[in-house]
Design a protein around this motif. Structure first.
Motif, short mmCIF file in Angstrom:
data_model
loop_
_atom_site.label_atom_id
_atom_site.label_comp_id
_atom_site.label_asym_id
_atom_site.label_seq_id
_atom_site.Cartn_x
_atom_site.Cartn_y
_atom_site.Cartn_z
N UNK A 13 0.85 -1.18 0.00
CA UNK A 13 0.00 0.00 0.00
C UNK A 13 0.89 1.24 0.00
N UNK A 14 0.29 2.33 -0.38
CA UNK A 14 0.97 3.62 -0.28
C UNK A 14 0.69 4.24 1.08
N UNK A 15 1.65 4.99 1.59
CA UNK A 15 1.46 5.67 2.86
C UNK A 15 0.21 6.54 2.79
N UNK A 16 -0.63 6.48 3.85
CA UNK A 16 -1.84 7.29 3.88
C UNK A 16 -3.07 6.60 3.32
N UNK A 17 -2.90 5.43 2.68
CA UNK A 17 -4.05 4.70 2.14
C UNK A 17 -4.45 3.59 3.11
N UNK A 18 -5.68 3.06 2.96
CA UNK A 18 -6.15 2.04 3.91
C UNK A 18 -5.41 0.71 3.77
N UNK A 19 -5.38 -0.02 4.89
CA UNK A 19 -4.78 -1.34 4.93
C UNK A 19 -5.87 -2.37 5.21
N UNK A 20 -5.82 -3.49 4.47
CA UNK A 20 -6.71 -4.62 4.71
C UNK A 20 -5.89 -5.89 4.64
#
Lengths: 112, 116
Positions: A13-20
């Motif tokens: 993921x990119x920094x600042x985007x959600x994680x799942x």
């Protein structure tokens, strides 16, 4: 027998985007479920645990997980990824004897 | 609170040798569990100690043995080391509740064992 399946070996993921991070479990009774995080060359740190109380569990560092019995899932989420979140994450189920059974892990990469 | 501590941090041994790893539990904890984590895998349960007795054991050979002392600290011993024993060995401590179940397990930093 109890088991957990982590559906993704790697997540980027990119920094600042959600994680799942996805986890399905198998258990013949109401399980205790955990997420642990392991940073490189470090031991395991408990992020959160579910023990049949509220189905939405809040953990440390902004992580949370939702227990869904109908889907036998316990996915880990975070609204906004930080560079320091890059690590290996383990979904864990506890059997009746309190032995911990680990999934195979999901490596989270966070790009700037 | 010092948390769970383990010693040594790293260890290098040769095949056939014996090794002893040590663990001091978190303050207030009385139960110690040991796990083996091979490279790129999740930890595997070795055994658990409570009241100086082995309470339960995972699928590991008898070469793996342990001990718990009156102060709740614990040792893991591995005899006749094999190359496949190379791994990170993790100790976890917890508190056994009145009903016999153990509370949340907290892990130490681990001991990295390399067998040559």
């Amino acid at each position: 027998a109890q088991s957990v399946t982590q559906l993704d070996s790697h997540v980027s993921v990119s920094e600042g985007t959600p994680v799942l991070l996805r986890c399905n479990y198998s258990s013949s009774y109401s399980p205790s479920l955990f997420w642990y995080v392991q940073h490189p060359n470090k031991g395991l740190q408990l992020l959160l645990k579910y023990t049949s109380a509220a189905t939405l569990v809040k953990g440390i560092n902004g992580f949370e997980a939702e227990f869904k019995k109908s889907e036998t899932s316990f996915h880990l989420t975070k609204p906004s990824a930080h560079m320091s979140d890059a690590a290996e994450y383990f979904c864990v189920v506890s059997d009746r004897t309190d032995k911990l059974i680990f999934g195979t892990g999901t490596r989270l990469q966070v790009f700037p | 609170d010092a948390g769970v501590t383990q010693s040594p941090t790293h260890l290098i041994k040769t095949r056939g040798q014996q090794v002893t790893l040590r663990c001091s539990p978190k303050s207030g904890h009385d139960t110690v569990s040991w796990y083996q984590q091979a490279l790129g895998q999740g930890p595997q349960f070795i055994f658990q100690y409570y009241e100086e007795e082995e309470r339960q054991r995972g699928n590991f050979p008898d070469r793996f043995s342990g001990h718990q002392f009156p102060n709740y600290s614990s040792e893991l011993n591995v005899n006749a080391l094999l190359l496949g024993d190379s791994a990170l060995y993790l100790c976890a401590s917890s508190y056994t509740l009145g009903g016999g179940g153990a509370d949340t397990q907290y892990f130490g930093p681990g001991t990295r064992l390399t067998v040559l």
